[in-house]
Structures are given as structure tokens and as C-alpha cells.
Scaffold this motif. Sequence first.
Motif, PDB file in Angstrom:
ATOM      1  N   ALA A 288       0.832  -1.212   0.000  1.00 42.12           N
ATOM      2  CA  ALA A 288       0.000   0.000   0.000  1.00 42.12           C
ATOM      3  C   ALA A 288       0.863   1.257   0.000  1.00 42.12           C
ATOM      4  CB  ALA A 288      -0.908  -0.001   1.222  1.00 42.12           C
ATOM      5  N   ILE A 289       0.431   2.223  -0.801  1.00 43.81           N
ATOM      6  CA  ILE A 289       1.070   3.546  -0.781  1.00 43.81           C
ATOM      7  C   ILE A 289      -0.003   4.530  -0.330  1.00 43.81           C
ATOM      8  CG2 ILE A 289       2.251   5.324  -2.131  1.00 43.81           C
ATOM      9  CD1 ILE A 289       2.838   3.145  -4.253  1.00 43.81           C
ATOM     10  N   ASN A 290       0.269   5.202   0.778  1.00 45.40           N
ATOM     11  CA  ASN A 290      -0.725   6.158   1.280  1.00 45.40           C
ATOM     12  C   ASN A 290       0.017   7.243   2.062  1.00 45.40           C
ATOM     13  OD1 ASN A 290      -2.918   7.418   2.830  1.00 45.40           O
ATOM     14  ND2 ASN A 290      -4.139   5.701   2.045  1.00 45.40           N
ATOM     15  N   LYS A 291      -0.417   8.472   1.903  1.00 50.93           N
ATOM     16  CA  LYS A 291       0.304   9.549   2.593  1.00 50.93           C
ATOM     17  C   LYS A 291      -0.078   9.651   4.071  1.00 50.93           C
ATOM     18  CE  LYS A 291      -2.778  13.366   1.415  1.00 50.93           C
ATOM     19  NZ  LYS A 291      -2.977  14.597   0.697  1.00 50.93           N
ATOM     20  N   ASP A 292      -1.148   8.938   4.446  1.00 51.58           N
ATOM     21  CA  ASP A 292      -1.590   8.958   5.838  1.00 51.58           C
ATOM     22  C   ASP A 292      -1.116   7.679   6.534  1.00 51.58           C
ATOM     23  OD1 ASP A 292      -2.907   8.959   8.229  1.00 51.58           O
ATOM     24  OD2 ASP A 292      -4.932   8.875   7.378  1.00 51.58           O
ATOM     25  N   ALA A 293      -0.179   7.838   7.460  1.00 51.35           N
ATOM     26  CA  ALA A 293       0.382   6.659   8.145  1.00 51.35           C
ATOM     27  C   ALA A 293      -0.665   5.901   8.939  1.00 51.35           C
ATOM     28  CB  ALA A 293       1.508   7.109   9.076  1.00 51.35           C
ATOM     29  N   ASN A 294      -1.799   6.551   9.250  1.00 52.51           N
ATOM     30  CA  ASN A 294      -2.854   5.885  10.027  1.00 52.51           C
ATOM     31  C   ASN A 294      -3.957   5.311   9.134  1.00 52.51           C
ATOM     32  OD1 ASN A 294      -1.761   6.472  12.610  1.00 52.51           O
ATOM     33  ND2 ASN A 294      -2.393   8.610  12.301  1.00 52.51           N
ATOM     34  N   ALA A 295      -3.754   5.295   7.828  1.00 53.44           N
ATOM     35  CA  ALA A 295      -4.798   4.757   6.925  1.00 53.44           C
ATOM     36  C   ALA A 295      -5.036   3.284   7.261  1.00 53.44           C
ATOM     37  CB  ALA A 295      -4.359   4.911   5.470  1.00 53.44           C
ATOM     38  N   PRO A 296      -6.310   2.850   7.326  1.00 54.32           N
ATOM     39  CA  PRO A 296      -6.614   1.456   7.698  1.00 54.32           C
ATOM     40  C   PRO A 296      -5.946   0.426   6.802  1.00 54.32           C
ATOM     41  CG  PRO A 296      -8.618   2.788   7.573  1.00 54.32           C
ATOM     42  CD  PRO A 296      -7.504   3.669   7.107  1.00 54.32           C
ATOM     43  N   ILE A 297      -5.643   0.776   5.560  1.00 53.64           N
ATOM     44  CA  ILE A 297      -5.065  -0.224   4.646  1.00 53.64           C
ATOM     45  C   ILE A 297      -3.736  -0.771   5.163  1.00 53.64           C
ATOM     46  CG2 ILE A 297      -3.811   1.424   3.118  1.00 53.64           C
ATOM     47  CD1 ILE A 297      -5.247  -0.694   0.924  1.00 53.64           C
ATOM     48  N   PHE A 298      -3.005   0.028   5.950  1.00 49.80           N
ATOM     49  CA  PHE A 298      -1.722  -0.451   6.465  1.00 49.80           C
ATOM     50  C   PHE A 298      -1.916  -1.587   7.473  1.00 49.80           C
ATOM     51  CE2 PHE A 298      -0.110   3.970   5.311  1.00 49.80           C
ATOM     52  CZ  PHE A 298       0.546   3.512   4.174  1.00 49.80           C
ATOM     53  N   GLU A 299      -3.138  -1.689   8.033  1.00 50.48           N
ATOM     54  CA  GLU A 299      -3.380  -2.763   9.022  1.00 50.48           C
ATOM     55  C   GLU A 299      -3.379  -4.140   8.370  1.00 50.48           C
ATOM     56  OE1 GLU A 299      -7.057  -1.659  10.917  1.00 50.48           O
ATOM     57  OE2 GLU A 299      -6.209   0.299  11.436  1.00 50.48           O
ATOM     58  N   PHE A 300      -3.634  -4.216   7.064  1.00 48.44           N
ATOM     59  CA  PHE A 300      -3.634  -5.539   6.415  1.00 48.44           C
ATOM     60  C   PHE A 300      -2.737  -5.570   5.175  1.00 48.44           C
ATOM     61  CE2 PHE A 300      -6.723  -4.155   3.217  1.00 48.44           C
ATOM     62  CZ  PHE A 300      -7.431  -3.170   3.893  1.00 48.44           C
ATOM     63  N   SER A 301      -1.708  -4.725   5.192  1.00 45.78           N
ATOM     64  CA  SER A 301      -0.732  -4.740   4.091  1.00 45.78           C
ATOM     65  C   SER A 301       0.515  -5.515   4.517  1.00 45.78           C
ATOM     66  CB  SER A 301      -0.310  -3.311   3.743  1.00 45.78           C
ATOM     67  OG  SER A 301      -1.418  -2.578   3.327  1.00 45.78           O
ATOM     68  N   ASP A 302       1.152  -6.155   3.557  1.00 44.47           N
ATOM     69  CA  ASP A 302       2.427  -6.822   3.849  1.00 44.47           C
ATOM     70  C   ASP A 302       3.552  -5.807   3.830  1.00 44.47           C
ATOM     71  OD1 ASP A 302       1.602  -9.749   3.776  1.00 44.47           O
ATOM     72  OD2 ASP A 302       0.746  -8.967   1.930  1.00 44.47           O
ATOM     73  N   LEU A 303       3.385  -4.788   2.992  1.00 46.32           N
ATOM     74  CA  LEU A 303       4.396  -3.741   2.904  1.00 46.32           C
ATOM     75  C   LEU A 303       3.671  -2.398   2.770  1.00 46.32           C
ATOM     76  CD1 LEU A 303       7.464  -3.028   2.471  1.00 46.32           C
ATOM     77  CD2 LEU A 303       6.989  -3.181   0.029  1.00 46.32           C
ATOM     78  N   GLY A 304       4.040  -1.451   3.593  1.00 49.83           N
ATOM     79  CA  GLY A 304       3.399  -0.142   3.528  1.00 49.83           C
ATOM     80  C   GLY A 304       4.396   0.955   3.211  1.00 49.83           C
ATOM     81  N   ILE A 305       4.026   1.850   2.328  1.00 53.54           N
ATOM     82  CA  ILE A 305       4.900   2.986   1.999  1.00 53.54           C
ATOM     83  C   ILE A 305       4.113   4.254   2.320  1.00 53.54           C
ATOM     84  CG2 ILE A 305       6.227   4.144   0.180  1.00 53.54           C
ATOM     85  CD1 ILE A 305       6.022   1.427  -1.385  1.00 53.54           C
ATOM     86  N   VAL A 306       4.611   5.023   3.280  1.00 57.52           N
ATOM     87  CA  VAL A 306       3.931   6.265   3.644  1.00 57.52           C
ATOM     88  C   VAL A 306       4.532   7.388   2.804  1.00 57.52           C
ATOM     89  CG1 VAL A 306       3.374   7.874   5.504  1.00 57.52           C
ATOM     90  CG2 VAL A 306       3.544   5.426   5.987  1.00 57.52           C
ATOM     91  N   GLY A 307       3.703   7.998   1.971  1.00 55.90           N
ATOM     92  CA  GLY A 307       4.208   9.086   1.143  1.00 55.90           C
ATOM     93  C   GLY A 307       3.243   9.436   0.034  1.00 55.90           C
ATOM     94  N   ASP A 308       3.646  10.409  -0.770  1.00 58.01           N
ATOM     95  CA  ASP A 308       2.806  10.906  -1.861  1.00 58.01           C
ATOM     96  C   ASP A 308       2.941   9.976  -3.069  1.00 58.01           C
ATOM     97  OD1 ASP A 308       1.550  12.239  -3.870  1.00 58.01           O
ATOM     98  OD2 ASP A 308       2.632  14.139  -3.604  1.00 58.01           O
ATOM     99  N   LEU A 309       1.836   9.393  -3.476  1.00 59.25           N
ATOM    100  CA  LEU A 309       1.884   8.442  -4.594  1.00 59.25           C
ATOM    101  C   LEU A 309       2.389   9.100  -5.875  1.00 59.25           C
ATOM    102  CD1 LEU A 309      -0.732   8.677  -6.812  1.00 59.25           C
ATOM    103  CD2 LEU A 309      -1.951   8.133  -4.728  1.00 59.25           C
ATOM    104  N   ASN A 310       2.145  10.390  -6.031  1.00 56.38           N
ATOM    105  CA  ASN A 310       2.568  11.074  -7.260  1.00 56.38           C
ATOM    106  C   ASN A 310       4.094  11.114  -7.394  1.00 56.38           C
ATOM    107  OD1 ASN A 310      -0.073  11.871  -8.223  1.00 56.38           O
ATOM    108  ND2 ASN A 310      -0.122  13.122  -6.356  1.00 56.38           N
ATOM    109  N   LYS A 311       4.761  10.987  -6.251  1.00 59.52           N
ATOM    110  CA  LYS A 311       6.223  10.928  -6.301  1.00 59.52           C
ATOM    111  C   LYS A 311       6.688   9.473  -6.377  1.00 59.52           C
ATOM    112  CE  LYS A 311       7.059  15.224  -3.867  1.00 59.52           C
ATOM    113  NZ  LYS A 311       6.748  15.712  -2.543  1.00 59.52           N
ATOM    114  N   ILE A 312       5.998   8.611  -5.628  1.00 59.26           N
ATOM    115  CA  ILE A 312       6.470   7.226  -5.501  1.00 59.26           C
ATOM    116  C   ILE A 312       6.169   6.387  -6.753  1.00 59.26           C
ATOM    117  CG2 ILE A 312       6.175   5.093  -4.155  1.00 59.26           C
ATOM    118  CD1 ILE A 312       5.501   7.072  -1.765  1.00 59.26           C
TER     119      ILE A 312
END
Length: 325
Positions: A288-312
Motif C-alpha cells: 500500500a502507498i498512502n500519505k496517511d500513516a494511520n490509513a486502515p489499509i496499512f493494518e492488512f498490508s504486507d508492505l506499507g509505503i507512507v508518502g505521496d503516490l505522485n512521487k512514488i
Amino acid sequence: MTDILVYALHHEGAINKNSLGAVSEGARLAGELGGACHALVLGARDALPDDLVATLGAYGAERVYRAEGPDGLAQPVVDAMARVMRAGGHGYALFGGGLLGFEIGAGLAARLDAGVCMEVTAVRVEDGALVAERPILQDSQVASVHYRSSVGVIIGRLNAFEASEQAGATAEIEDVEVEFEPHSLQATMVTRGEQRGADVNIEDADILVAGGRGLGKAEGFEQLEALAGALGGAVAATRAVVDAGWYAYAAQIGQTGKTVAPKLYLAAGISGAIQHKVGMQGSENIVAINKDANAPIFEFSDLGIVGDLNKIVPRLTEAVRARRA
Ligand SMILES: Cc1cc2nc3c(=O)[nH]c(=O)nc-3n(C[C@H](O)[C@H](O)[C@H](O)COP(=O)(O)OP(=O)(O)OC[C@H]3O[C@@H](n4cnc5c(N)ncnc54)[C@H](O)[C@@H]3O)c2cc1C
């Protein structure tokens, strides 16, 4: 009242595939009920030549009602179907699915005081009446829906009904005049265009790159298409972006979309709502790529990237391309 009326959507000189499926299904059911399947088309007269309209007969329609009126909008079709069904005493209206079908079916049910069942995946005849089957509880159970009303409206899921053609058969055409309600003519079609991703078959893809509202606009999907292309995968979407018209419903994952289990599910700008999660939680690897470190998707992701998707996302695409080269 066992006759069935099917709405047949047309576009650019062809009848929509889901509508043909609904006509074939209507013909099968009408045969078991001892009635007939009729179809209704609405549009500009020169967009509906006799040979196009009569081909609906090859899919099972005995008669096609042809009405002249605004094309591609729900309310004028509601007016036309209500008029034909009241005059013809049809017992059921059947739709092949798709957003327009949902809108027309709901409007028609309200107009005729009819029972309505949506997302139907199968229909059967029981005691001389139709019973609609509809998956419920995240598709884990199937509900059988019986109609108490004198008219029943059935709206299929996309691709629920198979079109079967009998070469050579044609339908009789009956031209009908429809007096449209003033409110039905308030909306006008401004433009029609191809929807991005309408032809994807996401269920077969090993790699899915999914986009959500975090993309900001429809064009945001271009970077996901580039990444999916580099990875050899396909693009999927959340309901939020499908409802916003940014991507095609065919690519929607979740409770009211598709359930997938690819090897890799890369979610960009997706919050991870439960209705989305139920459609992708079986994926082998979730990134998951999400700029919000508290986004629920990180709770069930194997790998999480916190940041702006437009850059990543563009940098990820470059890295994948470089590695593949
Ligand atoms: C009955 C019902 C059925 C539903 N069925 C479905 C379904 O089938 N499928 C489905 O998906 N939803 C479904 N929903 C909707 C669901 O509840 C959510 O509203 C939806 O999934 C949210 O979509 P989203 O994640 O794209 O948007 P949001 O929840 O708005 O999330 C956007 C995310 O993007 C992040 N973001 C923003 N900008 C950036 C950036 N620049 N870079 C990185 N991250 C960024 C934000 O932090 C946020 O987490 C259903 C709802 C109901 C009530």
C-alpha cells in the motif's frame, strides 16, 4: 401477466452485450411462464434502423417496441417502459445490469409501485412466478427474492445473463409514441466517451495496481497504467473513483465489485475501507502507498509505503522498467 419487457441499450449502431443477455434470459423465462419476451429500445429514429432493432429477435425477443426520444438517459426510458408495460400488462421488467440499468430499474419500480431486486445473478420460475437470486453478505450467501407486487423489476449483475443467438430469427417492430414527463427532459446528454479500463479482465491478472481517491482525478490513473504495464499487470479501482467516473465499473474491487486474489495487489491512494478490503484481502502480497500513516489499509498490508503516490509511483515504474531491461 407473464410477459417480460427487457430494456435494450444501444450505442453506435450496436445493441449492448448485457442487454442481449437479458433478452435471451427473458425469452427463456417467458417460455417457462407461458408468456412472451419483448424488448424496448429508445433513441433517435435514425439511430434505430429496422435491421438493428429486428436483430433482437435473434436473441429471443418476439416484439420490439421502438420509441423515439433522448438517448442514454434514465428518465425517458422509465417513461417509455412504464407506458408500454401499463398498456401491455407485462408482469416483469428485466435489465442486464450496468449503471443505467440500475437507475432505470429503480425509477420504473417507483413509477409502477413494483418490487425491485438488484445485483441478480440468476432467475428461476417457481409456482408460475419469477424468483430472483441475489448474493448477499459479501457474496457468501444467496437470497431468493419472491415478488409480492403485481409487477416485478429484476436488474442483473453485469454479465449475469448469457446472450444466445438463434440465427435468422427476427422480431416484429412496434413503433410507440411516448409522452415524456417534463422532469424527464430536464437532463441532457452533454458528451459520451470511452471509459478508461472498461475492457480489463482483472480477475485473471496476477498483478493488480489499484487506485483510489488519493489519485485526485481521472488522469491520475495514467501513472498506474504505466506501472501496471511495466509490471505486466492490470489496473483496478475503488468504488469511490468508479462512482466519480474516473475508472470503469469493470475494474471495481470490493463488496459491490469484484473479488480478486492476485499474487500482488498494489494499492495507491486507497484508504482500505471494509467494503474494499473484502474484495482483495485474499491477495498473496498487499503493498500500500498512502500519505496517511494511520490509513486502515496499512493494518492488512504486507508492505506499507507512507508518502505521496505522485512521487512514488513514477519512480517505482522507472525502477521496474530499469530492472526488466
Ligand atoms: C454498501 C456499500 C458498498 C460499497 N462497496 C464498495 C466496493 O465494492 N469497493 C470499494 O472500493 N468501496 C466500496 N464502498 C465504499 C467504501 O466504503 C469506501 O468509501 C471506498 O472504498 C473509499 O475509496 P478510496 O479508498 O478510493 O477513497 P478514500 O476513502 O477517500 O481514501 C483515499 C485515500 O487516499 C489517500 N491519499 C490522498 N492523497 C494521496 C496521495 N497524494 N498519495 C498517497 N495517498 C493519498 C488518503 O490518505 C486516503 O487514505 C462501499 C460502500 C458501501 C456503503
